[in-house]
Design a protein around this motif. Structure first.
Motif, short mmCIF file in Angstrom:
data_model
loop_
_atom_site.label_atom_id
_atom_site.label_comp_id
_atom_site.label_asym_id
_atom_site.label_seq_id
_atom_site.Cartn_x
_atom_site.Cartn_y
_atom_site.Cartn_z
N LYS A 140 0.83 -1.21 0.00
CA LYS A 140 0.00 0.00 0.00
C LYS A 140 0.86 1.26 0.00
CE LYS A 140 -4.09 -1.98 2.25
NZ LYS A 140 -4.95 -1.97 3.47
N LEU A 141 1.91 1.25 0.77
CA LEU A 141 2.80 2.41 0.82
C LEU A 141 3.51 2.62 -0.52
CD1 LEU A 141 4.34 1.92 4.38
CD2 LEU A 141 2.78 3.74 3.67
N ILE A 142 3.84 1.51 -1.19
CA ILE A 142 4.48 1.61 -2.51
C ILE A 142 3.48 2.16 -3.52
CG2 ILE A 142 5.44 0.27 -4.42
CD1 ILE A 142 6.67 -1.61 -2.31
N GLU A 143 2.23 1.68 -3.46
CA GLU A 143 1.19 2.15 -4.37
C GLU A 143 0.93 3.65 -4.20
OE1 GLU A 143 -2.29 -0.19 -3.77
OE2 GLU A 143 -1.34 -2.06 -4.43
N LYS A 144 0.98 4.11 -2.96
CA LYS A 144 0.78 5.55 -2.68
C LYS A 144 2.03 6.37 -2.98
CE LYS A 144 -2.49 4.79 1.12
NZ LYS A 144 -2.71 4.96 2.60
#
Length: 317
Positions: free
Chosen positions: A31-35
């Motif tokens: 999720k942090l990578i996607e954001k």
């Protein structure tokens, strides 16, 4: 430029909980990578601390299935603090920032978002602090409070209700590496590094599976290590006790002489035994504390390695 984040997770006999928590750690990282909060080079780094079960087999299997997961295996059980240090020093070479967290799922993984926000605001160290200890037993909750207060009274700078859930930048890790002591207590050593730091709070929940790796015996050892590794005030207290004992002894000698000349002396077997036992107990206690420090010095002079890495999941066969 988005930072490369490594989640560093020590594991010891975690075959029951690892299949549950590994997807949670991977999900947070994804999720942090996607954001675009972190780089796609970010990884989850599991450290197998010489487990006697299938923990390492699970880590190897996960690393083959998921590119986000890496693992290192220590040659034997080195203890939680050494395993954590091994993971941090391994990650230091490959990332901009690390977050260390236990494998049991008790620490709220969503606090990583707040830690990263503080990191981007200029903090090199961000401590995860428990909002409360309501999931702990009555004894553990109050003994932990006593321990934190005792450490601070003894001059050791520690963060109240903080365990090993923390963010550290690579710059802070480079400085932590310069601490060469064999007997380590990271909760007290990290504040010594300095740099800008802050804390974020989170709710701690029950362990998701498996058994706690910190029974009472290990908790007491950790407490003793924390006190003797970070402060020499117990030695000062022994010196003070010695002075008080000498003064009391002198007072007793004066009293016995006066009583003799005033013919107040009577058979006093019980009182003599009580005094001997009292001062004998103090002497044994003091010798024990001094012995603890001497034992630490003995281990430091040997300068044995704090950890030995035997395997890595990304090694070429």
């Amino acid at each position: 430029m988005t930072p490369i984040l490594y989640l560093v997770i020590p594991c010891y006999n975690e075959e029951q909980v690892l299949p549950i928590t590994a997807p949670i750690f991977m999900g947070k990282l994804s999720k942090l990578i996607e954001k675009k909060e972190i780089s796609d080079k970010s990884r989850v780094l599991f450290v197998n601390d010489g487990s006697g079960d299938s923990t390492w087999d699970i880590i190897e299997k996960l690393s083959k299935e998921q590119t986000l997961i890496k693992g290192i295996c220590l040659s034997r059980n080195m203890g939680h603090q050494n395993a954590l240090l091994a993971g941090l020093m391994t990650a230091k070479e490959e990332c901009d920032v690390t977050v260390s967290i236990d494998c049991d799922g008790q620490d709220d993984i969503n606090a990583v978002d707040k830690m990263l926000a503080e990191y981007k605001n200029g903090c090199d160290i961000v401590y995860g602090v428990r909002d409360s200890r309501k999931t702990d037993s009555f004894f553990k909750r109050h003994s932990a409070q006593f321990f934190y207060k005792l450490l601070n009274r003894l001059g050791a700078k520690t963060i109240y209700n903080h365990a090993d859930y923390r963010l550290m930048s690579s710059r802070a890790l480079v400085e932590l590496e310069k601490f060469k002591e064999v007997n380590i207590y990271l909760r007290g050593m990290v504040p010594m590094v300095g740099f800008k730091s802050t804390s974020v709070t989170y709710d701690r929940t029950e362990r998701l599976a498996g058994k706690s790796k910190y029974p009472l015996k290990k908790m007491l050892k950790l407490a003793a290590d924390g006190i003797t590794n970070l402060s020499v005030k117990p030695i000062h207290l022994i010196f003070l006790i010695g002075i008080i004992s000498v003064l009391l002894s002198l007072a007793g000698i004066i009293w016995s002489i006066v009583a003799h000349f005033l013919s107040y002396t009577v058979a006093g077997w019980s009182s003599i035994i009580a005094i001997i036992c009292f001062f004998g107990g103090i002497q044994i206690l003091c010798i024990g504390v001094i012995g603890e420090y001497i034992g630490k010095i003995y281990m430091e002079t040997k300068a044995r390695p704090r950890y030995i890495i035997s395997k890595k999941t990304d090694e070429k066969e």
